[in-house]
Design an enzyme around this catalytic site. Structure first.
Site, PDB file in Angstrom:
ATOM      1  N   HIS A 192       0.813  -1.229   0.000  1.00  0.00           N
ATOM      2  CA  HIS A 192       0.000   0.000   0.000  1.00  0.00           C
ATOM      3  C   HIS A 192       0.841   1.271   0.000  1.00  0.00           C
ATOM      4  CE1 HIS A 192      -3.842  -2.206   1.622  1.00  0.00           C
ATOM      5  NE2 HIS A 192      -3.625  -2.411   0.343  1.00  0.00           N
TER       6      HIS A 192
ATOM      7  N   CYS B 108       4.598  13.218 -13.926  1.00  0.00           N
ATOM      8  CA  CYS B 108       5.719  12.457 -14.530  1.00  0.00           C
ATOM      9  C   CYS B 108       6.050  11.184 -13.742  1.00  0.00           C
ATOM     10  CB  CYS B 108       6.958  13.338 -14.658  1.00  0.00           C
ATOM     11  SG  CYS B 108       7.654  13.807 -13.058  1.00  0.00           S
TER      12      CYS B 108
ATOM     13  N   ASN C 154      -4.429 -12.032  16.273  1.00  0.00           N
ATOM     14  CA  ASN C 154      -5.289 -10.838  16.284  1.00  0.00           C
ATOM     15  C   ASN C 154      -6.154 -10.910  17.542  1.00  0.00           C
ATOM     16  OD1 ASN C 154      -7.353  -8.863  15.619  1.00  0.00           O
ATOM     17  ND2 ASN C 154      -6.745  -9.080  13.482  1.00  0.00           N
TER      18      ASN C 154
ATOM     19  N   ALA D 180      -0.083  -8.783  18.938  1.00  0.00           N
ATOM     20  CA  ALA D 180       1.053  -9.292  18.161  1.00  0.00           C
ATOM     21  C   ALA D 180       2.360  -9.177  18.936  1.00  0.00           C
ATOM     22  CB  ALA D 180       1.146  -8.517  16.843  1.00  0.00           C
TER      23      ALA D 180
END
Ligand code: BJW
Length: 249
Positions: free
Chosen positions: A119, A130, A212, A230
């Site tokens: 992402h 450009c 989770n 985590a």
């Protein structure tokens, strides 16, 4: 939990090809807000106003101000024990691929190198004309950065409705299709195509392990689910997998 931890550790130690997909939850304990859920960014801000191409076309100053604010939060944050544990897996399991939806740079700062950022990167800007791409140091004076040709630059982030970088998608797809252990950590697993990578791996016979505090749409498919943070669960699994001799799975 004890048995599950031992089993996951055995799988980690014995797997030939390990892939992990991380989301905002992995950085929650570094003080970076998630998107959904309590305290999540989308509880306070509307994605449509800030994280879409049309929001940028309508009000680029507002969008840049929001990203500058979040860059400040990310720059002040430090990698936590979950980022460190994932970097350690890479040291011990050389084929390890880490796919992240996060744009905060914390995996890189923790030492992960075989990293696929699907992402984008909150510390980079990309020219809308450009395509020139450059790092933002935080010392820039201008609210809206410009490329050397003077064109407007935008955050180098994948917004809703935009396609993900082709190379990143190809690499993530390849790694997922050949994984035999797939870890899904700290993601609500509802944003596509990122949420499809664990499904690809599972389809090809990989074991799926989720970390989770909440259930997700992937929970029913997981071979093991750890309901916890985590930064607490991952170091435990990695310590068990790589700090002592492991019996056969
Ligand atoms: C903890 C924890 C702790 C808490 N420890 N855990 C198929 C069906 C329907 C729609 C679509 C579809 N395919 C594509 C779409 C459209 C869309 C999409 O998926 N929408 C869904 C919401 C339905 N996808 C796209 O638009 C993508 N592009 C695309 O598909 O292009 C092709 C295409 C184009 C046009 C039409 C159709 C297709 C692009 C997606 C870009 C996502 N961008 C964002 C914003 C970036 C901007 C920014 O950062 O400023 O990326 S959205 C936001 O969500 C961000 C994240 O990377 C992403 C995922 O969120 P994540 O990481 O999972 O965070 P949360 O907050 O959702 O969850 C946190 C989790 O952590 C929770 O589960 C907690 O429980 C947990 N947690 N503390 C462990 N301590």
């Amino acid at each position: 939990m004890e048995d599950h931890a031992n089993l996951a550790a055995r799988w980690l130690a014995g797997a030939g090809s390990i892939v992990a997909l991380t989301g905002a939850g992995v950085s929650a304990e570094s003080g970076i807000p998630t998107f959904r859920g309590e305290g999540g960014l989308w509880r306070t801000y509307r994605a449509e106003d800030l994280a879409t191409p049309s929001a940028f076309a309508r009000d680029p100053i507002l969008v840049w101000e929001w990203y500058r604010y979040r860059q400040g939060i990310c720059a002040a944050a430090a990698p936590n024990a979950a980022h460190a544990a994932l970097a350690r897996i890479e040291e011990r399991a050389p084929g390890f691929t880490l796919i992240t939806q996060n744009v905060d740079g914390l995996h890189r700062r923790a030492g992960s190198r075989n990293l696929v950022e699907v992402h984008g990167d909150i510390f980079r800007a990309r020219c809308t004309v450009c395509g020139a791409n450059r790092e933002l140091t935080g010392a820039e004076e201008e609210t809206i950065p410009a490329c050397p040709g003077g064109h407007t630059m935008r955050p180098d982030i994948v917004w809703f409705g935009e396609t993900l970088p082709e190379n990143a998608i190809a690499k993530a797809h390849r790694a997922s299709a050949s994984a035999d252990l797939f870890l899904v950590i700290g993601t609500s697993a509802i944003v596509y195509p990122a949420a499809s990578f664990p499904l690809i791996a599972k389809d090809r016979g990989a074991r799926l392990v989720e970390v989770n505090p909440e259930e997700t749409p992937l929970t029913p498919l997981a071979d093991l689910s750890f309901r916890g943070k985590a930064a607490e669960i991952l170091p435990l699994l990695v310590d068990r997998a790589f700090s002592r001799p492991v019996e056969d799975s």
